[in-house]
Design a protein around this motif. Structure first.
Motif, short mmCIF file in Angstrom:
data_model
loop_
_atom_site.label_atom_id
_atom_site.label_comp_id
_atom_site.label_asym_id
_atom_site.label_seq_id
_atom_site.Cartn_x
_atom_site.Cartn_y
_atom_site.Cartn_z
N THR A 41 0.86 -1.18 0.00
CA THR A 41 0.00 0.00 0.00
C THR A 41 0.90 1.24 0.00
O THR A 41 2.11 1.16 0.25
N ASP A 42 0.32 2.40 -0.27
CA ASP A 42 1.11 3.63 -0.26
C ASP A 42 1.74 3.87 1.11
O ASP A 42 2.88 4.30 1.21
N LYS A 45 5.05 2.02 1.89
CA LYS A 45 6.28 2.49 1.23
C LYS A 45 7.14 3.37 2.15
O LYS A 45 8.33 3.54 1.91
N ARG A 62 4.26 -4.99 -6.67
CA ARG A 62 3.11 -4.23 -7.19
C ARG A 62 2.57 -3.31 -6.11
O ARG A 62 2.50 -3.69 -4.94
N SER A 63 2.17 -2.12 -6.52
CA SER A 63 1.62 -1.18 -5.53
C SER A 63 0.54 -0.27 -6.11
O SER A 63 -0.14 0.43 -5.35
N THR A 64 0.36 -0.31 -7.43
CA THR A 64 -0.57 0.62 -8.06
C THR A 64 -1.70 -0.13 -8.73
O THR A 64 -1.46 -1.04 -9.53
N ASP A 67 -2.10 0.69 -12.92
CA ASP A 67 -0.82 0.60 -13.63
C ASP A 67 -1.13 0.22 -15.08
O ASP A 67 -1.58 -0.90 -15.34
N ASP A 106 -7.68 0.65 -3.51
CA ASP A 106 -6.27 0.50 -3.85
C ASP A 106 -6.07 -0.94 -4.32
O ASP A 106 -7.01 -1.74 -4.34
#
Length: 405
Positions: A41-42, A45, A62-64, A67, A106
Motif C-alpha cells: 500500500t502507499d 512504502k 506491485r503497488s498501483t 498501472d 487500492d
C-alpha cells in the motif's frame, strides 16, 4: 519436501512500523519453496522499499491499481486468481476497516475482494487502536466472513505503549501458513465436533500486585487446539495467562483464576461439547479472601500467614454435570505418576487421563518436548518422547478413536 513447495502466496504489506518484519516472513516462505509476490500500500512504502522486497521475493513488487502496463491484461484480477493464499502482514486498522466495508480503493483491497482464495490477516497497531470498539467490530465481522487471523501479540510497542497490538512474529505467521496448507492433507473427520480445551496456568490473587501461580507455559494445550482444528474441529480455547500466540481460528477466552476458568467452561458448554480436554495447570488453592490493598511488610516479624481454601475442581465438576461426551484430564505429577493418574481417572469420572512427569527437566513445564502415558479404564499407551506439536496430533487421534469405540 515442505508443504509450501510451489505454493503461491501473495503477501500484502500495509503501513506500519511492523512492516519490516515482513522481510523475514518472505525469507522464511521462499526458503520453504513458496512462490511469493508482494503488494504494497502507499503507507507501507514509508517503512519498506520495493527494491528490498523485490530482491528477497524474486518478483517485481506491485503497488498501483491503475498501472497501465499491468492492467492491460487486468493484472489485479490475474493476481487475485494466482494466489493460493493471501497474507496481509501487517494489517493496519485502516486496512481492516476498509476491508470490512468492502472498499476497493487500492490494489490490495481490490485483490482481497476479487479473490476466491483464503485470506490471512496479521493485525498490527497501537494497543488503544486495537481495543477500540470500531476495530474490534471490524475484526469480528471479518472473522465471521471466514477471514483467517493470527494475533495480534501482547507486549511493548514502538510508541512506548504496552498491550495487545504487536504483529505476530514472522516465525509464528509462517507456522500458521504451514498449518493452513497442512489441513488440505489432513482428514477432516472432526468437522462436526466442538472441542473445549483449557491451557496454561491459573493466577490466584493475594493482593493487587501478588498472586499464586505455577510454571505452566500453555504449550501443550495450544498444540492440542491446533491439532484438533487441523482435523476440522471447532475449538474453544480457554487460556490462563501465557506468552504464546493463540492458534488462528480458535475461539479464545482469556481468564486468570480457577473460578473464571470454570465459569468460562460452563458457559462454553451450555450445549454439550463433544470433547473436553483439561490441559490447564489449575491452582489447587486460592486465598480465602484476597486483600484489596497491597500487603505491607511488617518490620516486627519475618513470617506471614496466608489462609488458603480449595479451588473448585473444574474437570470433576464438568464430569458431574456431563458437559462433554468425552472428558480428558491431565495429571502433572513429580512422583508415583501412573498410580496418581489412575486414581484421578476414577475419582473424577474421566474417560481418559494423560499423565506426565513434570519433575523431568527435558519434558517439564516450559519445554518444547513432552512424553506422557495415556490411561483409560481398560488400556494404557505410552508414546515416545517427541515435540508437543507432534504429540498433540497423536493424542487427538487417540481421543477420536476412543470416542468411536
Amino acid at each position: 519436501m515442505s508443504n509450501l513447495a510451489q505454493k503461491r502466496i501473495l503477501l500484502g504489506i500495509t503501513g506500519g512500523i511492523a512492516a519490516y518484519k515482513s522481510i523475514e516472513l518472505i525469507r522464511l516462505l521462499t526458503k520453504a519453496g513458496a512462490d511469493v509476490q508482494v503488494v504494497l500500500t502507499d503507507g507501507a512504502k514509508a517503512f519498506v522499499t520495493e527494491m528490498t522486497l523485490q530482491a528477497i521475493s524474486g518478483h517485481p513488487v506491485r503497488s498501483t491499481l491503475l498501472d497501465p502496463n499491468a492492467e492491460a491484461g487486468m493484472g489485479h484480477i490475474e493476481l487475485a486468481k494466482w494466489a493460493d493464499l493471501i497474507v496481509i502482514a501487517p494489517a493496519s486498522a485502516d486496512f481492516m476497516a476498509r476491508y470490512a466495508q468492502g472498499m476497493a480503493n487500492d490494489l490490495l483491497s481490490t485483490l482481497c475482494l476479487a479473490t476466491e482464495s483464503p485470506v490471512l490477516l496479521a493485525p498490527a497497531m497501537n494497543q488503544a487502536m486495537w481495543k477500540h470498539p470500531a476495530t474490534q467490530a471490524n475484526a469480528k465481522l471479518l472473522t465471521e466472513r471466514g477471514i483467517l487471523n493470527i494475533g495480534p501479540a501482547d507486549g511493548a510497542q514502538a510508541c512506548g505503549d504496552i498491550g495487545p497490538g504487536r504483529m505476530s512474529e514472522p516465525g509464528d505467521i509462517f507456522n500458521t501458513i504451514m498449518t493452513h496448507f497442512d489441513k488440505a492433507q489432513v482428514k477432516q473427520d472432526l468437522a462436526d465436533q466442538h472441542w473445549v480445551i483449557t491451557a496454561g496456568p491459573t493466577m490466584e490473587a493475594i493482593d493487587p500486585v501478588r498472586f499464586i501461580s505455577n510454571h505452566s507455559s500453555g504449550k501443550m494445550g495450544y498444540a492440542l487446539a491446533t491439532a484438533a482444528m487441523a482435523r476440522g474441529a471447532t475449538v474453544t480455547l480457554i487460556s490462563g495467562p501465557v506468552q504464546i500466540t493463540a492458534p488462528a481460528g480458535a475461539k479464545i477466552i482469556a481468564v486468570k483464576s480457577a473460578d473464571e476458568m470454570l465459569a468460562a467452561c460452563e458457559q462454553s458448554m451450555i450445549t454439550q461439547a463433544d470433547v473436553f480436554i483439561g490441559a490447564a495447570a489449575v491452582a489447587d488453592f486460592k486465598m480465602k479472601a484476597a486483600n484489596d490493598q497491597k500487603m505491607k511488610k511488617q518490620s516486627d516479624t519475618d513470617e506471614i500467614t496466608l489462609t488458603l481454601v480449595k479451588n473448585p475442581d473444574i474437570i470433576a465438576t464438568l464430569a458431574q454435570q456431563k458437559r462433554a461426551k468425552t472428558l480428558v484430564g491431565f495429571a502433572a505429577e513429580t512422583q508415583n505418576v501412573i498410580e496418581y493418574a489412575k486414581s484421578k481417572l476414577e475419582r473424577k469420572g474421566l474417560d481418559i487421563i494423560i499423565a506426565n512427569d513434570v519433575s523431568r527437566a527435558d519434558i517439564g513445564f516450559n519445554q518444547d518436548d513432552n512424553q506422557v502415558t495415556v490411561i483409560t479404564k481398560d488400556k494404557t499407551w505410552s508414546p515416545d518422547k517427541t515435540t508437543k506439536n507432534a504429540l498433540a496430533e497423536q493424542l487427538v487421534e487417540f481421543i477420536q478413536q476412543q470416542t468411536q469405540s
